[in-house]
Scaffold this motif. Structure first.
Motif, PDB file in Angstrom:
ATOM      1  N   ASN A 165      24.296   1.905 -41.489  1.00 18.36           N
ATOM      2  CA  ASN A 165      24.670   0.499 -41.277  1.00 18.36           C
ATOM      3  C   ASN A 165      26.158   0.237 -41.460  1.00 18.36           C
ATOM      4  N   GLN A 166      26.909   1.271 -41.738  1.00 16.68           N
ATOM      5  CA  GLN A 166      28.326   1.068 -42.015  1.00 16.68           C
ATOM      6  C   GLN A 166      29.048   0.421 -40.836  1.00 16.68           C
ATOM      7  N   GLU A 167      28.819   0.939 -39.635  1.00 18.24           N
ATOM      8  CA  GLU A 167      29.493   0.389 -38.461  1.00 18.24           C
ATOM      9  C   GLU A 167      29.036  -1.038 -38.172  1.00 18.24           C
ATOM     10  N   ARG A 168      27.710  -1.290 -38.355  1.00 18.85           N
ATOM     11  CA  ARG A 168      27.206  -2.636 -38.139  1.00 18.85           C
ATOM     12  C   ARG A 168      27.780  -3.606 -39.168  1.00 18.85           C
ATOM     13  N   GLN A 218      30.638  -3.375 -40.716  1.00 22.30           N
ATOM     14  CA  GLN A 218      32.034  -3.627 -40.372  1.00 22.30           C
ATOM     15  C   GLN A 218      32.131  -4.676 -39.270  1.00 22.30           C
ATOM     16  N   TRP A 219      31.266  -4.564 -38.272  1.00 19.87           N
ATOM     17  CA  TRP A 219      31.255  -5.563 -37.193  1.00 19.87           C
ATOM     18  C   TRP A 219      30.878  -6.943 -37.733  1.00 19.87           C
ATOM     19  N   LEU A 220      29.914  -6.975 -38.681  1.00 20.26           N
ATOM     20  CA  LEU A 220      29.475  -8.241 -39.260  1.00 20.26           C
ATOM     21  C   LEU A 220      30.600  -8.897 -40.055  1.00 20.26           C
ATOM     22  N   VAL A 221      31.358  -8.110 -40.800  1.00 18.79           N
ATOM     23  CA  VAL A 221      32.479  -8.659 -41.570  1.00 18.79           C
ATOM     24  C   VAL A 221      33.533  -9.238 -40.633  1.00 18.79           C
ATOM     25  N   LYS A 222      33.858  -8.505 -39.593  1.00 13.64           N
ATOM     26  CA  LYS A 222      34.850  -9.000 -38.631  1.00 13.64           C
ATOM     27  C   LYS A 222      34.377 -10.289 -37.973  1.00 13.64           C
ATOM     28  N   THR A 223      33.099 -10.328 -37.604  1.00 14.83           N
ATOM     29  CA  THR A 223      32.558 -11.531 -36.968  1.00 14.83           C
ATOM     30  C   THR A 223      32.581 -12.722 -37.928  1.00 14.83           C
ATOM     31  N   THR A 224      32.265 -12.486 -39.205  1.00 18.81           N
ATOM     32  CA  THR A 224      32.291 -13.565 -40.196  1.00 18.81           C
ATOM     33  C   THR A 224      33.695 -14.120 -40.368  1.00 18.81           C
ATOM     34  N   LEU A 225      34.669 -13.230 -40.447  1.00 18.61           N
ATOM     35  CA  LEU A 225      36.059 -13.671 -40.567  1.00 18.61           C
ATOM     36  C   LEU A 225      36.476 -14.480 -39.331  1.00 18.61           C
ATOM     37  N   PHE A 226      36.070 -13.986 -38.175  1.00 20.46           N
ATOM     38  CA  PHE A 226      36.401 -14.703 -36.939  1.00 20.46           C
ATOM     39  C   PHE A 226      35.717 -16.067 -36.899  1.00 20.46           C
ATOM     40  N   PHE A 227      34.484 -16.134 -37.414  1.00 21.66           N
ATOM     41  CA  PHE A 227      33.754 -17.403 -37.449  1.00 21.66           C
ATOM     42  C   PHE A 227      34.453 -18.402 -38.370  1.00 21.66           C
TER      43      PHE A 227
END
Length: 579
Positions: free
Chosen positions: A280-283, A285-294
């Protein structure tokens, strides 16, 4: 109740909060929905990608291992059933040292030929379980050889496969697979032991040689027990693997690990285990980036909503100022604009409307002043008619006492007609009252004129109580008398009610030209405003328009020498008849 409560609460929300809420809802909800869809899509793609990669590696691993074990099986068959068995059998019976050495040399030569011709084959030796001894090894042996300590991967009547274990070959230090097969000798109990070669499984089950990655491998025997484990803490050896109960399941999750299994044609299996946190590491990382963008997008959306509110609030303030000045004073002129074309256009319209309203207000004031003057003048004009009516009433009683019946009749008719006509012009009356006043008028006219004429009045009984504006019939009949009725003249008044009230005044007089008809209906010149010259006809037209608008109709048809027909059509319902 809940619905009404929600509506009431929404009505209390300020315009500012409504704009911000609607803007945030319209911008963030699609973004959130897109985020959820993207998350599940990315999660599915990553999951399928990782699972596909693991299965692909497993299939490659199991293919490599099957080839290696098949090679061991082939070599063991060749040695266990080949011509070298006769030499081994003879070796047990040769007693002379020289002959024995020569025979051993021949056997080892054969073994070396087979070993060199199969580079994936390593250590080869013969084992005697009764004496626990071994001989004819092609490499030096490390330690004591004990087959009972080897991990069994698959066991069959003619051959046994052992899982990864440290090689007994003293020249290498790596994990190997091995096999043991009984040699086909009738009178001896001998087993052939063969290991995989130095490079046969270099990248597979030897952790010290394999590439560093996050997966760990397990070997399961035919019964689903762990024969070899690279993670002995979570998956100890000689215990059943959790996913062995259902052979149809080839992947799953267990104890924070994702596992995937491939089973060989011989019944043993290879299992790849990977920690879930690494999968789940890559997922993540994507979730953190999306949260910051949100969060960033939310800040921008709130700021945009605030700017939008300011853009609307400024014009509303100017509108408020204009409306206040609209009801206070017409003198102060505002010229400020909002720099927004649509709002500036509305401001221009409001200011234009403001000017028109104050012009109308001034005009109304002027009309009210004129109306007050007219009321005074009207009172002055009413004094003389009332005095005249009182005087006529006195003449009436004098004629009665003197026995002058004709004068009495004339004065009485004139008094009644004046009393009716002095009523408010245009106020409501009935057809019956209007017909009675018309009869009084005709009686006076018959005495006045020096020629004879007949008047026939035909009224439906159900029309007598219908309401119409006052003073409608007399001007129409007066028009007939004025335009050409002479001796033997005839006037017919016909009043009928169907879906509307139809009034028809017909005479057999001299008739009128089209120019005269047009002048009666439309000419507003002072010359034509004398009594008897069309003022009554225009009054009828005006009063009908005032009470019924376009629903009433007044028409005049005439031919020179044949007479005139005046038709009036009044609706039974609607209109604005004063009560």
């Amino acid at each position: 109740m809940n619905k009404n409560f929600i509506i009431e609460r929404f009505e209390q929300v300020t315009f500012k909060n409504r704009i911000i809420s609607i803007f945030l809802f319209g911008s963030l909800v699609p973004f959130i929905c897109l985020g959820f869809v993207s998350f599940y899509t990315i999660d599915s793609i990553l999951g399928n990608k990782v699972e596909s990669a693991i299965k692909s590696n497993l299939k490659q691993d199991i293919s490599t291992l099957e080839n290696a074990l098949n090679n061991l099986n082939h070599v063991s068959q060749q040695l266990a059933f080949g011509g070298i068995n006769k030499q081994i059998e003879d070796l047990q019976q040769v007693l002379e040292p020289y002959d024995r050495i020569q025979l051993l040399t021949e056997i080892k030569s054969e073994l070396n030929i087979i070993s060199f011709s199969n580079p994936n084959v390593g250590l080869i030796m013969y084992y005697y379980p009764e004496t626990d001894l071994h001989e004819l090894e092609n490499f030096n042996i490390r330690g004591h050889f004990s087959p009972k300590e080897l991990p069994i991967m698959a066991k069959y009547p003619e051959i046994t496969y052992y899982g990864p274990h440290k090689s007994y070959n003293g020249s290498i230090n790596q994990y190997v697979f091995s096999t043991m097969r009984k040699v086909n000798l009738p009178d001896q109990n001998v087993y052939l032991y063969i290991e995989t070669g130095r490079n046969a499984l270099q990248t597979l089950f030897a952790p010290q040689n394999r590439k560093v990655d996050s997966r760990r491998l397990l070997i399961l025997d035919n019964d689903g027990r762990v024969a070899f484990s690279e993670d002995a803490k979570d998956f100890p050896e000689n215990e059943l693997f959790p996913g062995s109960s259902n052979t149809e399941v080839t992947s799953g999750e267990y104890n924070q690990f994702f596992w995937s299994k491939e089973t060989s044609n011989q019944g043993w299996s290879i299992v790849s285990i990977t920690p879930m946190k690494e999968l789940n590491q890559e997922r993540n990382q994507w979730l953190v980036k999306t949260t910051l963008f949100f969060i960033l997008f939310s800040i921008v959306a709130v700021f945009s909503a605030w700017v939008l509110w300011k853009m609307v609030y400024k014009p509303l303030g100017k509108f408020n100022t204009e409306i206040k000045s609209l009801i206070v004073s017409p003198s102060k002129e505002h010229t400020g604009l909002t720099d927004i074309p649509e709002f500036d256009f509305l401001l221009h319209q409001i200011r234009s409307m403001k000017g028109q309203i104050w012009e109308l207000y001034s005009e109304i004031e002027e009309k009210e002043k004129r109306r007050a003057d007219l009321e005074v003048e009207k009172l002055l004009y009413q004094i003389n008619p009332h005095f005249l009516m009182n005087t006529l009433d006195t003449v009436h009683w004098l004629a009665v006492f003197s026995g002058h019946d004709k004068i009495d009749k004339l004065v009485l008719s004139l008094n009644k007609l004046l009393s009716y006509n002095l009523g408010k012009m245009g106020e409501v009356t009935t057809i019956g009252d209007e017909v009675q006043a018309l009869k009084e008028y005709l009686q006076l006219q018959q005495i006045r004129y020096d020629f004879q004429f007949d008047v026939d009045i035909d009224v439906d009984e159900n029309a007598m109580a219908l309401l119409i504006p006052r003073f409608i019939l007399q001007p129409l009949v007066e028009n007939a008398l004025y335009h050409g009725v002479s001796d033997d003249g005839y006037i017919h008044v016909d009043i009928k009610s169907n879906d509307g009230l139809d009034i028809k005044i017909q005479d057999n007089g001299a008739g009128m030209s089209e120019e005269t008809i047009d002048r009666l209906l439309n000419d507003e010149s002072k010359e034509n405003q004398k009594v008897g010259m069309g003022i009554g006809m225009r009054y009828v037209k005006s009063i009908l328009h005032a009470n019924y608008g376009g629903e009433a109709r007044l028409e005049i048809k005439s031919e020179i020498g044949k007479g005139t027909i005046v038709s009036v059509r009044i609706p039974l319902s609607g209109g604005d008849i004063p009560s």
